[in-house]
Design a protein around this motif. Structure first.
Motif, PDB file in Angstrom:
ATOM      1  N   ASN A 324     -20.541  34.403 -45.329  1.00  0.00           N
ATOM      2  CA  ASN A 324     -21.785  34.462 -46.116  1.00  0.00           C
ATOM      3  C   ASN A 324     -22.992  34.430 -45.188  1.00  0.00           C
ATOM      4  OD1 ASN A 324     -20.670  34.673 -48.605  1.00  0.00           O
ATOM      5  ND2 ASN A 324     -20.984  32.532 -49.211  1.00  0.00           N
ATOM      6  N   ALA A 325     -22.928  33.516 -44.193  1.00  0.00           N
ATOM      7  CA  ALA A 325     -24.052  33.398 -43.256  1.00  0.00           C
ATOM      8  C   ALA A 325     -24.296  34.748 -42.565  1.00  0.00           C
ATOM      9  CB  ALA A 325     -23.774  32.302 -42.243  1.00  0.00           C
ATOM     10  N   ILE A 326     -23.197  35.396 -42.186  1.00  0.00           N
ATOM     11  CA  ILE A 326     -23.318  36.710 -41.527  1.00  0.00           C
ATOM     12  C   ILE A 326     -23.910  37.738 -42.498  1.00  0.00           C
ATOM     13  CG2 ILE A 326     -21.995  38.637 -40.535  1.00  0.00           C
ATOM     14  CD1 ILE A 326     -20.007  36.479 -39.460  1.00  0.00           C
ATOM     15  N   HIS A 364     -26.974  26.824 -59.811  1.00  0.00           N
ATOM     16  CA  HIS A 364     -25.800  27.573 -60.307  1.00  0.00           C
ATOM     17  C   HIS A 364     -24.894  28.070 -59.192  1.00  0.00           C
ATOM     18  CE1 HIS A 364     -27.663  27.609 -64.222  1.00  0.00           C
ATOM     19  NE2 HIS A 364     -28.771  28.110 -63.692  1.00  0.00           N
ATOM     20  N   LEU A 365     -25.253  27.743 -57.955  1.00  0.00           N
ATOM     21  CA  LEU A 365     -24.624  28.414 -56.821  1.00  0.00           C
ATOM     22  C   LEU A 365     -23.093  28.323 -56.766  1.00  0.00           C
ATOM     23  CD1 LEU A 365     -26.231  30.033 -54.747  1.00  0.00           C
ATOM     24  CD2 LEU A 365     -25.510  28.355 -53.075  1.00  0.00           C
ATOM     25  N   PHE A 366     -22.546  27.201 -57.247  1.00  0.00           N
ATOM     26  CA  PHE A 366     -21.082  27.052 -57.141  1.00  0.00           C
ATOM     27  C   PHE A 366     -20.352  27.532 -58.394  1.00  0.00           C
ATOM     28  CE2 PHE A 366     -22.798  23.944 -54.127  1.00  0.00           C
ATOM     29  CZ  PHE A 366     -22.154  24.375 -52.969  1.00  0.00           C
ATOM     30  N   ASN A 374     -31.677  37.331 -55.415  1.00  0.00           N
ATOM     31  CA  ASN A 374     -32.169  38.048 -54.218  1.00  0.00           C
ATOM     32  C   ASN A 374     -31.029  38.675 -53.407  1.00  0.00           C
ATOM     33  OD1 ASN A 374     -31.089  35.650 -53.340  1.00  0.00           O
ATOM     34  ND2 ASN A 374     -32.585  35.342 -51.695  1.00  0.00           N
ATOM     35  N   SER A 375     -29.778  38.560 -53.933  1.00  0.00           N
ATOM     36  CA  SER A 375     -28.651  39.041 -53.126  1.00  0.00           C
ATOM     37  C   SER A 375     -27.902  40.204 -53.757  1.00  0.00           C
ATOM     38  CB  SER A 375     -27.679  37.887 -52.877  1.00  0.00           C
ATOM     39  OG  SER A 375     -27.090  37.513 -54.100  1.00  0.00           O
ATOM     40  N   THR A 376     -28.395  40.680 -54.883  1.00  0.00           N
ATOM     41  CA  THR A 376     -27.586  41.672 -55.624  1.00  0.00           C
ATOM     42  C   THR A 376     -27.459  43.012 -54.894  1.00  0.00           C
ATOM     43  OG1 THR A 376     -29.585  41.995 -56.923  1.00  0.00           O
ATOM     44  CG2 THR A 376     -27.816  40.751 -57.974  1.00  0.00           C
ATOM     45  N   GLY A 380     -20.956  41.561 -52.929  1.00  0.00           N
ATOM     46  CA  GLY A 380     -20.423  40.203 -53.126  1.00  0.00           C
ATOM     47  C   GLY A 380     -19.843  40.061 -54.520  1.00  0.00           C
ATOM     48  N   THR A 381     -19.060  39.027 -54.710  1.00  0.00           N
ATOM     49  CA  THR A 381     -18.392  38.838 -56.012  1.00  0.00           C
ATOM     50  C   THR A 381     -18.817  37.557 -56.726  1.00  0.00           C
ATOM     51  OG1 THR A 381     -16.595  37.613 -54.968  1.00  0.00           O
ATOM     52  CG2 THR A 381     -16.311  39.996 -55.186  1.00  0.00           C
ATOM     53  N   GLY A 382     -19.440  36.652 -56.009  1.00  0.00           N
ATOM     54  CA  GLY A 382     -19.809  35.361 -56.617  1.00  0.00           C
ATOM     55  C   GLY A 382     -18.595  34.448 -56.779  1.00  0.00           C
ATOM     56  N   LEU A 383     -17.546  34.729 -56.038  1.00  0.00           N
ATOM     57  CA  LEU A 383     -16.336  33.897 -56.166  1.00  0.00           C
ATOM     58  C   LEU A 383     -16.157  32.917 -54.999  1.00  0.00           C
ATOM     59  CD1 LEU A 383     -13.592  36.394 -57.405  1.00  0.00           C
ATOM     60  CD2 LEU A 383     -14.624  34.512 -58.662  1.00  0.00           C
ATOM     61  N   GLY A 384     -16.674  33.328 -53.818  1.00  0.00           N
ATOM     62  CA  GLY A 384     -16.402  32.586 -52.576  1.00  0.00           C
ATOM     63  C   GLY A 384     -16.765  31.111 -52.636  1.00  0.00           C
ATOM     64  N   LEU A 385     -18.005  30.796 -53.008  1.00  0.00           N
ATOM     65  CA  LEU A 385     -18.435  29.387 -52.995  1.00  0.00           C
ATOM     66  C   LEU A 385     -17.700  28.563 -54.047  1.00  0.00           C
ATOM     67  CD1 LEU A 385     -22.283  29.553 -52.352  1.00  0.00           C
ATOM     68  CD2 LEU A 385     -20.484  28.838 -50.794  1.00  0.00           C
ATOM     69  N   ASN A 386     -17.421  29.201 -55.178  1.00  0.00           N
ATOM     70  CA  ASN A 386     -16.659  28.507 -56.223  1.00  0.00           C
ATOM     71  C   ASN A 386     -15.278  28.129 -55.695  1.00  0.00           C
ATOM     72  OD1 ASN A 386     -14.634  29.002 -58.772  1.00  0.00           O
ATOM     73  ND2 ASN A 386     -16.527  27.975 -59.361  1.00  0.00           N
ATOM     74  N   LEU A 387     -14.693  29.060 -54.944  1.00  0.00           N
ATOM     75  CA  LEU A 387     -13.377  28.787 -54.352  1.00  0.00           C
ATOM     76  C   LEU A 387     -13.445  27.662 -53.323  1.00  0.00           C
ATOM     77  CD1 LEU A 387     -11.896  32.329 -53.820  1.00  0.00           C
ATOM     78  CD2 LEU A 387     -10.874  30.472 -55.110  1.00  0.00           C
ATOM     79  N   GLY A 408     -33.728  30.685 -44.634  1.00  0.00           N
ATOM     80  CA  GLY A 408     -32.348  30.430 -44.236  1.00  0.00           C
ATOM     81  C   GLY A 408     -31.708  29.288 -45.019  1.00  0.00           C
ATOM     82  N   SER A 409     -30.422  29.107 -44.755  1.00  0.00           N
ATOM     83  CA  SER A 409     -29.670  28.078 -45.502  1.00  0.00           C
ATOM     84  C   SER A 409     -28.788  27.282 -44.561  1.00  0.00           C
ATOM     85  CB  SER A 409     -28.752  28.728 -46.547  1.00  0.00           C
ATOM     86  OG  SER A 409     -29.414  29.759 -47.225  1.00  0.00           O
ATOM     87  N   THR A 410     -28.526  26.042 -44.973  1.00  0.00           N
ATOM     88  CA  THR A 410     -27.548  25.230 -44.246  1.00  0.00           C
ATOM     89  C   THR A 410     -26.531  24.694 -45.251  1.00  0.00           C
ATOM     90  OG1 THR A 410     -29.248  24.549 -42.695  1.00  0.00           O
ATOM     91  CG2 THR A 410     -27.223  23.248 -42.702  1.00  0.00           C
TER      92      THR A 410
HETATM   93  P1  ADP Z   1     -20.575  36.371 -52.813  1.00  0.00           P
HETATM   94  O1  ADP Z   1     -21.181  36.125 -51.497  1.00  0.00           O
HETATM   95  O2  ADP Z   1     -19.315  37.148 -52.774  1.00  0.00           O
HETATM   96  O3  ADP Z   1     -21.536  36.896 -53.796  1.00  0.00           O
HETATM   97  P2  ADP Z   1     -20.305  33.501 -52.953  1.00  0.00           P
HETATM   98  O4  ADP Z   1     -19.685  32.715 -54.009  1.00  0.00           O
HETATM   99  O5  ADP Z   1     -19.810  33.326 -51.575  1.00  0.00           O
HETATM  100  O6  ADP Z   1     -20.149  34.991 -53.441  1.00  0.00           O
HETATM  101  O7  ADP Z   1     -21.809  33.201 -52.999  1.00  0.00           O
HETATM  102  C1  ADP Z   1     -22.482  33.135 -54.236  1.00  0.00           C
HETATM  103  C2  ADP Z   1     -23.939  33.507 -54.067  1.00  0.00           C
HETATM  104  O8  ADP Z   1     -24.611  32.505 -53.296  1.00  0.00           O
HETATM  105  C3  ADP Z   1     -24.129  34.748 -53.304  1.00  0.00           C
HETATM  106  O9  ADP Z   1     -24.023  35.877 -54.127  1.00  0.00           O
HETATM  107  C4  ADP Z   1     -25.530  34.556 -52.777  1.00  0.00           C
HETATM  108  O10 ADP Z   1     -26.467  34.873 -53.756  1.00  0.00           O
HETATM  109  C5  ADP Z   1     -25.609  33.092 -52.495  1.00  0.00           C
HETATM  110  N1  ADP Z   1     -25.301  32.731 -51.087  1.00  0.00           N
HETATM  111  C6  ADP Z   1     -24.185  32.209 -50.598  1.00  0.00           C
HETATM  112  N2  ADP Z   1     -24.268  31.955 -49.297  1.00  0.00           N
HETATM  113  C7  ADP Z   1     -25.505  32.325 -48.923  1.00  0.00           C
HETATM  114  C8  ADP Z   1     -26.217  32.275 -47.712  1.00  0.00           C
HETATM  115  N3  ADP Z   1     -25.687  31.854 -46.570  1.00  0.00           N
HETATM  116  N4  ADP Z   1     -27.494  32.735 -47.730  1.00  0.00           N
HETATM  117  C9  ADP Z   1     -28.061  33.171 -48.859  1.00  0.00           C
HETATM  118  N5  ADP Z   1     -27.436  33.230 -50.054  1.00  0.00           N
HETATM  119  C10 ADP Z   1     -26.168  32.800 -50.103  1.00  0.00           C
END
Ligand code: ADP
Length: 417
Positions: A324-326, A364-366, A374-376, A380-387, A408-410
């Motif tokens: 995600n960071a990349i 709602h991030l998880f 801002n990421s559409t 991405g699928t929106g599944l990674g962080l939930n997992l 940026g994010s940490t």
């Molecule tokens: P995906 O990246 O496949 O959409 P994730 O579940 O990994 O799914 O992330 C969910 C959302 O969180 C992303 O769509 C993005 O909007 C945001 N996100 C996650 N990691 C970052 C990050 N490092 N910087 C900015 N936004 C992030």
């Protein structure tokens, strides 16, 4: 009446009238118990002829078995002759001339006539009263028995009711449990259906770009044929195809992991691992996927050494956060990873200089399939962080983040010891 007669005074006449007409039986005896006078009512009561009683001992009016003791009672009475009632509270019985016995109440009133000690006895036949008393006693006993029976019935009924209520409560509990289980499985099925629907819509969207890239690269490779002039381009397209296939595989893997996690099929398999080595390996792989000019800084603090952890989960968490960071950082930016041994476990921070997460989206991030607005434009699928969150829950870990849009994010992870 026997013999109040002759030249009587007015007082004597009055006494005679009272004596003769009185409805109570009256006897007059001397101290030895000899009957001196008996009024008509007493003669009637005991069944004697007029004048038959005077001269006889009162004992003739007492049932034979009690006659001896009566004499003793009289002797006692004579020692201290005071008015008293006999037979109150005990069964005093008298006997008629014909031998019939009946209950009686007697009051003895000692007095003197012409200097002689006499006793005026009032006698009351209490047969009727006794019968009433007995009937009352009987009905009281019946009442007591009835009350006891009633009480027992009430108690039995209460017990039965309690039992019935208990059974009913048990039944309700069983039904409620069955109902809640049915509702849960319905919910689960609903969720699963929703998940499938979301997946189909997500897949149809997310698969389109890589598939069309694969298709165009494949046709270009075909076009370049074996011409050595286009060797570089061919290689570039082969690389592109590989990357896109990898992306598709990782989407499918995520979905499969989610399905397995939801079904409780993934378990924590801790083993002793060299954390530094493991993290370095994962990061080395990830460096291959960096954008142009991106750099991953890895800092391992406090000589971590070996640690008991599920290696697959560790890889999944790091891969997801660093990918995600990349993905959400521009070229020529730095991604820093800090792994530090704490008192209760390992702290892992992944910091980027990317697009950040808008504040309104952060809560709602998880959530499953959630993507910040801002990421559409980025795949991405929106599944990674939930997992990641679910994997961490499985091992008792935690995840949190700090982010500022555009800066940026940490992401901070805690892996328990
Ligand atoms: P995906 O990246 O496949 O959409 P994730 O579940 O990994 O799914 O992330 C969910 C959302 O969180 C992303 O769509 C993005 O909007 C945001 N996100 C996650 N990691 C970052 C990050 N490092 N910087 C900015 N936004 C992030």
């Amino acid at each position: 009446m026997s013999s109040i007669s002759g030249n009587m005074t007015v007082g004597e006449k009055t006494f005679e009238a009272i004596f003769n007409s009185c409805v109570e039986s009256i006897l007059l005896t001397d101290r030895k118990g000899v009957i001196l006078l008996a009024n008509p009512e007493s003669e009637r009561l005991f069944g004697y002829e007029p004048d038959e009683l005077p001269g006889q001992s009162v004992e003739v009016l007492i049932p034979k078995p009690k006659q001896a003791s009566h004499k003793n009672h009289r002797a006692d009475f004579n020692k201290n002759p005071t008015p008293r009632k006999m037979g109150v509270g005990r069964d005093l019985r008298a006997v008629k001339k014909d031998g019939t016995e009946f209950p009686i109440e007697v009051s003895l009133n000692p007095t003197e006539i012409n200097g002689e000690g006499v006793i005026i006895c009032f006698l009351i036949d209490i047969t009727k009263r006794k019968k009433i008393e007995e009937a009352l006693q009987k009905s009281e006993e019946q009442l007591i028995t009835y009350a006891a029976q009633l009480e027992k019935k009430v108690e039995d009924r209460t017990q039965e009711l309690k039992k019935a209520i208990g059974t009913l409560e048990d039944e309700i509990k069983v039904r409620k449990k069955a109902e809640s289980e049915a509702r849960q499985s319905l919910e689960k099925e609903k969720e699963l259906n929703e998940l499938k629907t979301r997946f189909v819509s997500m897949a149809s969207h997310e698969f389109r770009t890589p598939l069309s890239t694969i298709l165009s690269s494949a046709s270009l490779i075909n076009k370049y044929n074996n011409n050595p002039e286009f060797e570089d381009k061919r290689e570039k397209h082969v690389e592109r195809i590989k990357n896109n296939v990898n992306d598709l595989t990782s989407i499918l893997n995520d979905f499969l992991s989610l399905d397995k996690l939801e079904a409780g099929k993934i378990q924590n398999n801790p083993e002793s691992i060299d954390i530094e080595k493991a993290v370095e390996e994962i990061v080395t792989d990830l460096r291959q996927t960096c954008k142009k000019g991106q750099n991953i800084d890895l800092l391992l603090k406090n000589a971590i050494g070996s640690y008991i952890l599920d290696k697959a989960i560790l890889r999944h968490v790091i891969q997801n956060l660093v990918s995600n960071a990349i993905k959400y950082s521009p070229e020529d930016s730095v991604i820093s990873i800090v792994v530090e041994k704490g008192k209760k476990g390992i702290h892992l921070n992944v910091k980027d200089q990317g697009i950040g997460i808008p504040e309104s989206d952060q809560k709602h991030l998880f959530e499953r399939f959630f993507r910040a607005h801002n990421s559409t434009h980025i795949q991405g699928t929106g599944l990674g962080l939930n997992l990641v969150k679910k994997y961490l829950e499985l091992i008792g870990g935690e995840i949190s983040f700090e982010s500022s849009e555009g800066k940026g994010s940490t992401f901070k992870v805690f892996l328990p010891n």
